[in-house]
Design an enzyme around this catalytic site. Structure first.
Site, PDB file in Angstrom:
ATOM      1  CE1 TYR A   1      -3.332  -2.707   0.132  1.00  0.00           C
ATOM      2  CE2 TYR A   1      -3.594  -2.357   2.490  1.00  0.00           C
ATOM      3  CZ  TYR A   1      -3.949  -3.020   1.342  1.00  0.00           C
ATOM      4  OH  TYR A   1      -4.914  -3.983   1.376  1.00  0.00           O
TER       5      TYR A   1
ATOM      6  CG  HIS B   1      -2.458  -8.656  -0.325  1.00  0.00           C
ATOM      7  ND1 HIS B   1      -1.798  -7.469  -0.145  1.00  0.00           N
ATOM      8  CD2 HIS B   1      -3.751  -8.313  -0.496  1.00  0.00           C
ATOM      9  CE1 HIS B   1      -2.659  -6.466  -0.211  1.00  0.00           C
ATOM     10  NE2 HIS B   1      -3.847  -6.958  -0.421  1.00  0.00           N
TER      11      HIS B   1
ATOM     12  CB  SER C   1     -14.456  -2.893  -0.674  1.00  0.00           C
ATOM     13  OG  SER C   1     -13.185  -2.578  -1.161  1.00  0.00           O
ATOM     14  N   PRO C   2     -16.333  -2.544   2.570  1.00  0.00           N
ATOM     15  CG  PRO C   2     -16.355  -1.898   4.822  1.00  0.00           C
ATOM     16  CD  PRO C   2     -15.421  -2.131   3.664  1.00  0.00           C
ATOM     17  CG  LEU C   3     -19.000   1.758   3.843  1.00  0.00           C
ATOM     18  CD1 LEU C   3     -18.541   3.091   4.425  1.00  0.00           C
ATOM     19  CD2 LEU C   3     -20.446   1.471   4.237  1.00  0.00           C
TER      20      LEU C   3
ATOM     21  CB  SER D   1     -20.865   7.013   2.256  1.00  0.00           C
ATOM     22  OG  SER D   1     -20.518   7.640   1.020  1.00  0.00           O
ATOM     23  CB  ALA D   2     -25.996   7.899   0.360  1.00  0.00           C
TER      24      ALA D   2
END
Length: 333
Positions: free
Chosen positions: A56, A132, A210-212, A218-219
């Site tokens: 990263y 990974h 990447s749960p959203l 989040s809109a």
């Protein structure tokens, strides 16, 4: 913040912090001083679970994120769980924004990577160390054996696999018990729900990255949102295209309505939904902003009833939805 257990005994905050976006994939690397302050604020808010990886970073500084966390979290090391990953590099010859991944699960690679991560993270051990991506050219038993040796040497205390499938998990677990899988999971990407029975059987935790859906849930994004070309993966993600944003409006409206009824935000509903699914699921949303850090932490306090979860599942099965980014392509060595 409430706590959860991954595997048999790894206690972590119910919501963890995915730190990748501070250095990689979401535009140019963020300001180190600002991120150091943000990480300190995360600890004070009750986050105890911090996720990074050796890759990263940027082309100029491939290990930016581990170096950032090593310095910023050093004062809190005995209060937190540090997770990192090894076993891939980017194909820098590719012109793609999200460059293909080249896996390497050989024992010697894993051991050398662990030494580098320990040095950059300024610690004598990692609490959770993942391969990974699975290297199909190396038997998973060899990879698991290297992790077992690292555990016996005290350099890691738990290990896991990112983007794992059931058959690979069983084989790996037989060599050295796996504590967690870290797979993509969100309301827009539910493929790995098929893996839940195996995880339950083997007592392995599920860490959701990447749960959203890379922030879409989040809109907070619309057709006017701008993503840096070349450094922000969202510029090439289908859910953020003009067509994708249009396709997702009905789903986002439903989330917004439920959020208002629950005195929460759409992001909190999205995270609370997966927290309600299983007690061993831990989402690790990322952010560079204090308000989002606080918002995500607050999801642990939002309780959805079984009926509300079922209603959400029915909605997700029936409303229109765009394609969603499924991850960088994995190529051969």
């Amino acid at each position: 913040m409430k706590k959860r257990i991954l595997g048999k005994d790894l206690e972590v905050s119910a919501v963890g912090l995915g730190c990748m976006g501070m250095s990689h994939a979401y535009g140019p690397a963020a300001d180190k001083k600002e991120m150091t302050e943000l990480l300190a604020q995360a600890v004070e808010m009750g986050y105890t679970f911090f996720d990074t990886a050796e890759v990263y970073g940027t082309p100029e500084n491939p290990h930016d994120n581990e170096e950032l966390l090593g310095e910023a979290l050093k004062p809190y090391r005995n209060r937190i769980v540090l997770a990192s990953k090894c076993g891939i590099r980017f194909d820098e010859s590719s012109p793609a924004v999200n460059k293909p991944l080249i896996p390497d699960g050989r024992a010697e690679t894993i051991k050398a990577s662990a030494e580098g991560s320990l040095r950059r993270l300024q610690t004598d051990h990692l609490d959770l160390y993942y391969i990974h991506r699975i290297d199909r050219q190396v038997p998973i038993e060899e990879t698991a054996g290297a992790m077992k040796e690292l555990m016996e040497a005290g350099k890691i205390t738990h290990w896991g696999i990112s983007e794992a499938d059931g058959e690979t998990l069983r084989r790996a677990h037989a060599v050295c018990p796996v504590t967690a899988v870290q797979n993509r999971y969100s309301m827009m990407y539910r493929d790995y729900e098929a893996l839940f029975p195996v995880l339950e059987e083997l007592q392995i935790g599920f860490v959701a990255f990447s749960p959203l859906a890379n922030g879409l849930l989040s809109a907070r994004y619309d057709k006017h949102s701008h993503f840096a070309q070349g450094t922000d993966y969202r510029s090439a993600m289908p859910q953020f295209s003009p067509e994708g944003l249009e396709e997702n409006q009905e789903m986002l409206r439903y989330l917004q309505e439920l959020a208002e009824r629950k005195n929460a935000t759409p992001a909190q509903i999205s995270l609370a939904w997966m927290l309600a699914k299983k007690p061993w699921i831990v989402p690790i949303p990322g952010t560079r902003k204090q308000d989002r850090l606080q918002e995500n932490a607050g999801a642990a306090e939002v309780e959805l009833t079984a009926q509300e979860v079922q209603e959400l599942d029915r909605m997700l099965d029936t409303v229109p939805m765009s394609a969603v980014f499924g991850g960088s392509r994995v190529s051969g060595r």
